[in-house]
Scaffold this motif. Structure first.
Motif, PDB file in Angstrom:
ATOM      1  N   ILE A 123      -5.397  19.077 -11.357  1.00  0.00           N
ATOM      2  CA  ILE A 123      -4.272  18.692 -12.209  1.00  0.00           C
ATOM      3  C   ILE A 123      -3.892  17.221 -12.031  1.00  0.00           C
ATOM      4  O   ILE A 123      -3.412  16.592 -12.965  1.00  0.00           O
ATOM      5  N   SER A 124      -4.109  16.674 -10.848  1.00  0.00           N
ATOM      6  CA  SER A 124      -3.630  15.315 -10.568  1.00  0.00           C
ATOM      7  C   SER A 124      -4.296  14.293 -11.482  1.00  0.00           C
ATOM      8  O   SER A 124      -5.480  14.379 -11.778  1.00  0.00           O
ATOM      9  N   GLU A 125      -3.506  13.346 -11.913  1.00  0.00           N
ATOM     10  CA  GLU A 125      -3.982  12.302 -12.816  1.00  0.00           C
ATOM     11  C   GLU A 125      -4.461  11.073 -12.060  1.00  0.00           C
ATOM     12  O   GLU A 125      -5.072  10.197 -12.653  1.00  0.00           O
ATOM     13  N   ASN A 126      -4.187  10.989 -10.789  1.00  0.00           N
ATOM     14  CA  ASN A 126      -4.523   9.806 -10.009  1.00  0.00           C
ATOM     15  C   ASN A 126      -5.903   9.938  -9.381  1.00  0.00           C
ATOM     16  O   ASN A 126      -6.668  10.831  -9.699  1.00  0.00           O
TER      17      ASN A 126
ATOM     18  N   MET B  76       0.820  -1.191   0.000  1.00  0.00           N
ATOM     19  CA  MET B  76       0.000   0.000   0.000  1.00  0.00           C
ATOM     20  C   MET B  76       0.864   1.254   0.000  1.00  0.00           C
ATOM     21  O   MET B  76       0.640   2.156  -0.780  1.00  0.00           O
ATOM     22  N   SER B  77       1.847   1.319   0.889  1.00  0.00           N
ATOM     23  CA  SER B  77       2.692   2.504   0.940  1.00  0.00           C
ATOM     24  C   SER B  77       3.586   2.605  -0.296  1.00  0.00           C
ATOM     25  O   SER B  77       3.926   3.696  -0.722  1.00  0.00           O
ATOM     26  N   GLU B  78       3.959   1.468  -0.874  1.00  0.00           N
ATOM     27  CA  GLU B  78       4.749   1.499  -2.091  1.00  0.00           C
ATOM     28  C   GLU B  78       3.931   2.060  -3.246  1.00  0.00           C
ATOM     29  O   GLU B  78       4.450   2.745  -4.101  1.00  0.00           O
ATOM     30  N   ASP B  79       2.641   1.761  -3.258  1.00  0.00           N
ATOM     31  CA  ASP B  79       1.775   2.265  -4.313  1.00  0.00           C
ATOM     32  C   ASP B  79       1.660   3.779  -4.230  1.00  0.00           C
ATOM     33  O   ASP B  79       1.718   4.465  -5.245  1.00  0.00           O
ATOM     34  N   ILE B  80       1.491   4.328  -3.050  1.00  0.00           N
ATOM     35  CA  ILE B  80       1.375   5.771  -2.884  1.00  0.00           C
ATOM     36  C   ILE B  80       2.699   6.456  -3.218  1.00  0.00           C
ATOM     37  O   ILE B  80       2.720   7.487  -3.886  1.00  0.00           O
TER      38      ILE B  80
END
Length: 104
Positions: free
Chosen positions: A51-54, A1-5
Motif C-alpha cells: 500500500i505504501s506510496e514511498n 534525513m530525519s525530517e524527510d522520514i
C-alpha cells in the motif's frame, strides 16, 4: 534525513497491516495454530509495503513497526527480534510485488 522520514510517514499502511497481523495472531492463539500468527505477520507487513506510496526504505520501516506492535501480544524476549525480522521481510516482499506489477 530525519525530517524527510517524519514528513513522508504514512499512517494508513501501518494501521491496516497491524490490524491484519493482530487479527491473524489472535485467531492463531485461540485455535492453537501458531503458524497462522507468523504468516499473518508476514501478510500484514506485506500489505503495508504494498500500500505504501514511498520507497522501499519506508516499507521496511512500516514492517518493523508492525513487527514491534505485533510482538506485544506474545511478549517474550525472543518474539520481539523475530517479529521485527519477519515484519521487515514482509514489507520488502510487499514492495517487490508492487514494483513487479507496476500498479499505481
Amino acid at each position: 534525513m530525519s525530517e524527510d522520514i517524519a514528513n513522508n510517514f504514512e499512517l494508513r499502511p501501518v494501521i491496516i497491516g497491524a490490524v491484519i497481523s493482530i487479527v491473524c495472531i489472535v485467531i492463531g492463539m485461540s485455535t492453537g495454530i501458531g503458524f497462522l500468527g507468523i504468516f499473518g505477520l508476514i501478510i500484514g507487513s506485506a500489505v503495508a509495503g504494498f500500500i505504501s506510496e514511498n520507497s522501499t526504505r519506508y516499507a521496511l520501516i512500516y514492517g518493523a513497526i508492525i513487527g514491534i506492535v505485533s510482538s506485544f501480544l506474545l511478549f517474550t524476549v525472543f518474539t520481539i527480534p523475530i517479529f521485527i525480522i519477519l515484519g521487515l521481510f514482509g514489507g520488502f516482499v510487499g514492495k517487490i510485488i508492487k514494483s513487479n506489477f507496476q500498479i499505481e
